[in-house]
Design a protein around this motif. Structure first.
Motif, mmCIF file in Angstrom:
data_model
loop_
_atom_site.group_PDB
_atom_site.id
_atom_site.type_symbol
_atom_site.label_atom_id
_atom_site.label_comp_id
_atom_site.label_asym_id
_atom_site.label_seq_id
_atom_site.Cartn_x
_atom_site.Cartn_y
_atom_site.Cartn_z
ATOM 1 N N VAL A 9 25.800 24.385 46.995
ATOM 2 C CA VAL A 9 25.689 25.168 45.752
ATOM 3 C C VAL A 9 24.659 26.283 45.920
ATOM 4 C CG1 VAL A 9 25.067 25.074 43.290
ATOM 5 C CG2 VAL A 9 26.485 23.267 44.301
ATOM 6 N N ALA A 10 23.572 25.983 46.630
ATOM 7 C CA ALA A 10 22.552 27.013 46.856
ATOM 8 C C ALA A 10 23.130 28.179 47.651
ATOM 9 C CB ALA A 10 21.341 26.413 47.574
ATOM 10 N N ALA A 11 23.954 27.862 48.652
ATOM 11 C CA ALA A 11 24.571 28.925 49.466
ATOM 12 C C ALA A 11 25.553 29.727 48.617
ATOM 13 C CB ALA A 11 25.277 28.317 50.679
ATOM 14 N N SER A 12 26.309 29.039 47.792
ATOM 15 C CA SER A 12 27.259 29.709 46.905
ATOM 16 C C SER A 12 26.513 30.613 45.928
ATOM 17 C CB SER A 12 28.066 28.650 46.144
ATOM 18 O OG SER A 12 28.743 29.221 45.047
ATOM 19 N N GLN A 13 25.398 30.107 45.413
ATOM 20 C CA GLN A 13 24.636 30.885 44.430
ATOM 21 C C GLN A 13 24.050 32.133 45.093
ATOM 22 O OE1 GLN A 13 21.150 31.367 43.455
ATOM 23 N NE2 GLN A 13 21.416 31.641 41.234
ATOM 24 N N ALA A 14 23.570 31.989 46.329
ATOM 25 C CA ALA A 14 23.028 33.145 47.053
ATOM 26 C C ALA A 14 24.119 34.187 47.287
ATOM 27 C CB ALA A 14 22.412 32.693 48.377
ATOM 28 N N ALA A 15 25.309 33.706 47.608
ATOM 29 C CA ALA A 15 26.432 34.633 47.830
ATOM 30 C C ALA A 15 26.787 35.357 46.535
ATOM 31 C CB ALA A 15 27.644 33.869 48.361
ATOM 32 N N THR A 55 23.880 36.002 34.393
ATOM 33 C CA THR A 55 23.533 34.766 35.074
ATOM 34 C C THR A 55 24.463 34.573 36.273
ATOM 35 O OG1 THR A 55 25.078 33.323 33.901
ATOM 36 C CG2 THR A 55 22.945 33.715 32.854
ATOM 37 N N VAL A 56 23.962 33.840 37.269
ATOM 38 C CA VAL A 56 24.790 33.400 38.397
ATOM 39 C C VAL A 56 24.568 31.893 38.492
ATOM 40 C CG1 VAL A 56 25.153 33.529 40.883
ATOM 41 C CG2 VAL A 56 24.618 35.605 39.595
ATOM 42 N N GLU A 57 25.611 31.115 38.252
ATOM 43 C CA GLU A 57 25.430 29.678 38.077
ATOM 44 C C GLU A 57 26.608 28.835 38.570
ATOM 45 O OE1 GLU A 57 25.745 28.377 33.925
ATOM 46 O OE2 GLU A 57 25.868 30.468 33.309
ATOM 47 N N PRO A 58 26.807 28.825 39.882
ATOM 48 C CA PRO A 58 27.863 27.959 40.402
ATOM 49 C C PRO A 58 27.445 26.497 40.299
ATOM 50 C CG PRO A 58 26.592 28.856 42.203
ATOM 51 C CD PRO A 58 26.068 29.515 40.949
ATOM 52 N N GLY A 59 28.418 25.605 40.351
ATOM 53 C CA GLY A 59 28.127 24.183 40.314
ATOM 54 C C GLY A 59 29.192 23.403 41.072
ATOM 55 N N VAL A 60 28.790 22.237 41.543
ATOM 56 C CA VAL A 60 29.740 21.287 42.133
ATOM 57 C C VAL A 60 29.491 19.951 41.439
ATOM 58 C CG1 VAL A 60 30.328 19.947 44.194
ATOM 59 C CG2 VAL A 60 30.008 22.429 44.358
ATOM 60 N N GLY A 95 26.232 15.809 39.953
ATOM 61 C CA GLY A 95 26.563 17.212 40.179
ATOM 62 C C GLY A 95 25.322 18.067 40.287
ATOM 63 N N VAL A 96 25.549 19.254 40.832
ATOM 64 C CA VAL A 96 24.469 20.225 41.025
ATOM 65 C C VAL A 96 24.892 21.560 40.428
ATOM 66 C CG1 VAL A 96 23.202 21.597 42.743
ATOM 67 C CG2 VAL A 96 23.664 19.162 43.172
ATOM 68 N N ARG A 97 24.004 22.174 39.665
ATOM 69 C CA ARG A 97 24.190 23.573 39.267
ATOM 70 C C ARG A 97 22.864 24.268 39.486
ATOM 71 N NH1 ARG A 97 26.583 23.048 34.580
ATOM 72 N NH2 ARG A 97 24.804 23.193 33.173
ATOM 73 N N ILE A 98 22.934 25.500 39.981
ATOM 74 C CA ILE A 98 21.738 26.318 40.183
ATOM 75 C C ILE A 98 22.019 27.656 39.517
ATOM 76 C CG2 ILE A 98 20.191 27.394 41.867
ATOM 77 C CD1 ILE A 98 21.141 25.273 43.915
ATOM 78 N N GLU A 99 21.116 28.053 38.631
ATOM 79 C CA GLU A 99 21.372 29.251 37.825
ATOM 80 C C GLU A 99 20.129 30.100 37.660
ATOM 81 O OE1 GLU A 99 21.949 28.426 33.658
ATOM 82 O OE2 GLU A 99 22.972 30.331 33.311
ATOM 83 N N ASP A 100 20.305 31.388 37.896
ATOM 84 C CA ASP A 100 19.259 32.369 37.625
ATOM 85 C C ASP A 100 19.769 33.410 36.639
ATOM 86 O OD1 ASP A 100 17.412 31.380 39.556
ATOM 87 O OD2 ASP A 100 18.522 32.403 41.153
ATOM 88 N N THR A 101 18.833 34.080 35.994
ATOM 89 C CA THR A 101 19.130 35.291 35.225
ATOM 90 C C THR A 101 18.650 36.487 36.044
ATOM 91 O OG1 THR A 101 18.919 34.140 33.110
ATOM 92 C CG2 THR A 101 18.656 36.533 33.075
ATOM 93 N N LEU A 102 19.489 37.510 36.153
ATOM 94 C CA LEU A 102 19.157 38.677 36.981
ATOM 95 C C LEU A 102 19.540 39.970 36.267
ATOM 96 C CD1 LEU A 102 21.009 36.489 38.942
ATOM 97 C CD2 LEU A 102 19.716 37.757 40.652
ATOM 98 N N ILE A 103 18.934 41.057 36.719
ATOM 99 C CA ILE A 103 19.290 42.390 36.227
ATOM 100 C C ILE A 103 19.992 43.147 37.352
ATOM 101 C CG2 ILE A 103 18.427 44.586 35.313
ATOM 102 C CD1 ILE A 103 17.902 42.278 33.422
#
Lengths: 375, 375
Positions: free
Chosen positions: A266-272, A336-341, A348-356
């Motif tokens: 999920v971290a790799a997906s979120q970085a992508a 936001t970017v917030e993929p999850g598995v 399950g895992v979700r990682i989410e940031d808010t970005l501009i």
């Protein structure tokens, strides 16, 4: 009385000018803004009853009721004020009096009853003369709101900082530990955000332990945190009306191999996904860039939602970033970017940031580490 | 997952049956409920996307999206579920499929765009056959909601208890003292209510010190509490979706004669208002019973708002109790009584309780003392 975050008086005047330009392009003499968040965006007014008439030739009018006379004077010093319990009828009558021929309105906000009432007031005010012609402006103000100005970005930055800090304090104090319940953790996170200056949580905080972490939108309950659990926290703070949104997933005690595996995935997906946030990028392609990492690992069926969404005065606003979205990114969008598995019954895992979104790399507003935290 | 407070499954079925009876009286085959609070009232569903089709002959349908499949199963186990992102179109198609001829809808809730969309879906689904005829049910569900059932009254009781307890704790800890700011006090009150089990404050908590107490809806700011100040606190807790609402005004340090005088006046007015809460009483007369006490003392012009309002799933709902209200009280209504006297530039007092109208004396849910507290 806080007026920051809805922007300085000048900034709000800029926003009304932008709407004025939209109205002029559509051949309208004026626009009646009824959506309260749109009114807030355009005026800075934070009360619960207000409407705005933006006139193509200038000379805007703001309407609210007597409870808010003082507040309106402070928050909206630069727009002529009409105090009346019925803000929409009052502004409609003024529109007729001031010779508005074509009047824009928000058909996604005004109710069926509201439109009937507006037509009646316009007809009565015209008193046998020409009745203004009503035309929907669709989501013209929301379209402006999708691109954040500097004042808005600063409010989002502070909202994200409050959420980051609240989580950091709970972690430092050992509040995320076996034996406590999801509800306890959720309430502490909410209370901490308020202490740090949030007006409110951005939404109902999600705390999901163990198998519950596999439920994307689990509501915290009396489930007791246990050793070896994933603990997923999805939360945010509202500051000056602007919402932050972040998710972190930690492990309690010791991380099993399968947990490390899906976390890293999920971290790799979120970085992508973050790397794909470029001006002009298609929202479906951004979702795809993040999703293909998870699909390639054989977990495509376990990523059951879109990648992200715009945030601002609402927790979910334009643009939607997902397989069913449409459109491209522009500089100044907050997303936001917030993929999850999610592995049903396991965790399950979700990682989410808010970005501009910027012309360069996106600005990350959520600063909490994304390394797997084992507590 | 909490389902209490929106009532037991049986209670919710009773509510749908009451709406069914209303629909039958209006000659409708079904009603499409789109207002999310009305959906919550009728089903127990607490998610952010849901709609309900109540059919006169039974066989209701509840629609939500995939995020809420599990939650809907738990909260709404007794209504057939349709999972679709577009809840209104999905229910509209089912209405056509199941032979609905006259369909009620909520014209105070559905937007202009929403109605256009609904008509399109109905026409497409009819596929050349008879298109259901749309008729507004007005505020039929809100009319049901005005009379609280036992489950709702219990939720309100708990919401009031949380607010009472939060204030008691702040007072006991000396948190209301000179040197602190309105914002600090407001945040602590909010945080305390969350710790005590509130989902959220009922509204933006009002903390108004000194001259600010003369502003009926002052927003807490950096004003520092000072010796001799009135300190007005208007706040409430949300528990299981139900809102409490209370106001207390205290004095810091030592009460001056003018402060005691207007405090006792407002307390007497408030007692008169409570005493007038009888089944069948006219809302204008109730307001008058409280107001005449203040008018007789020469302060009529300083009581600038209505006496009270209904509370429940919304902080302001039917009935309105004031000079411009209409209607009479019925047993089971939950209302506030909140007279105030505001002396501009000096200070003001408001005293507010939440009560339940009964066939006997009203049940007082706000239990904090109304004696003048000098801290």
């Amino acid at each position: 009385m806080s007026t920051a975050g809805v922007g300085s008086v000048d900034r709000r005047a800029d926003r009304r000018d932008a709407l004025r330009a939209t109205a002029a392009r559509q051949g309208l003499d004026a626009v009646l803004v009824t959506n309260l968040l749109n009114v807030r965006y355009l005026t800075g007014f934070t009360g619960s009853n207000g409407a705005l008439l933006v006139r193509t030739d200038g000379g805007d009018l703001f309407g609210t009721d007597g409870r808010y006379t003082t507040q309106a004077g402070t928050q909206v010093p630069d727009v002529e004020l009409i105090v009346d319990r019925g803000t929409v009828p009052a502004l409609a009558r003024e529109a007729v009096r001031r010779g508005v021929g074509r009047l824009g309105y928000e058909s996604h906000d005004l109710t069926v009853d509201g439109l009937v009432g507006l037509e009646k007031v316009l007809t009565a005010a015209a008193d046998g003369g020409a009745v203004p012609e009503l035309t929907s402006i669709r989501r013209a103000v929301e379209a402006l709101r999708a691109i954040k100005d500097d004042d808005e970005i600063e409010a989002l930055r502070r909202a994200c900082a409050v959420a980051d800090q609240a989580l950091a304090e709970l972690v430092a104090e050992g509040a995320l530990r076996p034996g406590r319940t999801e509800l306890q953790v959720g309430r502490e996170l909410d209370a901490r955000m308020l202490q740090l200056g949030a007006e409110a949580p951005s939404f109902e905080t999600i705390v999901a332990a163990g198998a519950n972490s596999a439920i994307p939108h689990h509501r915290p309950d009396a489930t007791v945190l246990a050793d070896g659990d994933f603990l997923k926290l999805d939360f945010g703070a509202t500051v000056d009306g602007y919402h932050s949104d972040m998710t972190r997933t930690v492990v309690l005690g010791r991380a099993a191999d399968w947990q490390r595996e899906i976390y890293e995935l999920v971290a790799a997906s979120q970085a992508a996904g973050r790397a794909a946030l470029e001006v002009g990028a298609d929202v479906v392609a951004i979702d795809g860039a993040s999703r293909e990492v998870i699909v390639a690992a054989g977990h495509g069926e376990h990523f059951t939602h879109g990648l992200g969404h715009g945030v601002g005065l609402e927790i979910h606003e334009a643009p939607g970033i997902g397989p069913l979205g449409a459109g491209t990114l522009a500089a100044g969008m907050a997303v936001t970017v917030e993929p999850g598995v999610y592995l049903p019954g396991r965790g399950g895992v979700r990682i989410e940031d808010t970005l501009i979104v910027t012309d360069d790399a996106p600005e990350l507003l959520t600063l909490t580490s994304k390394e797997l935290l084992v507590l």
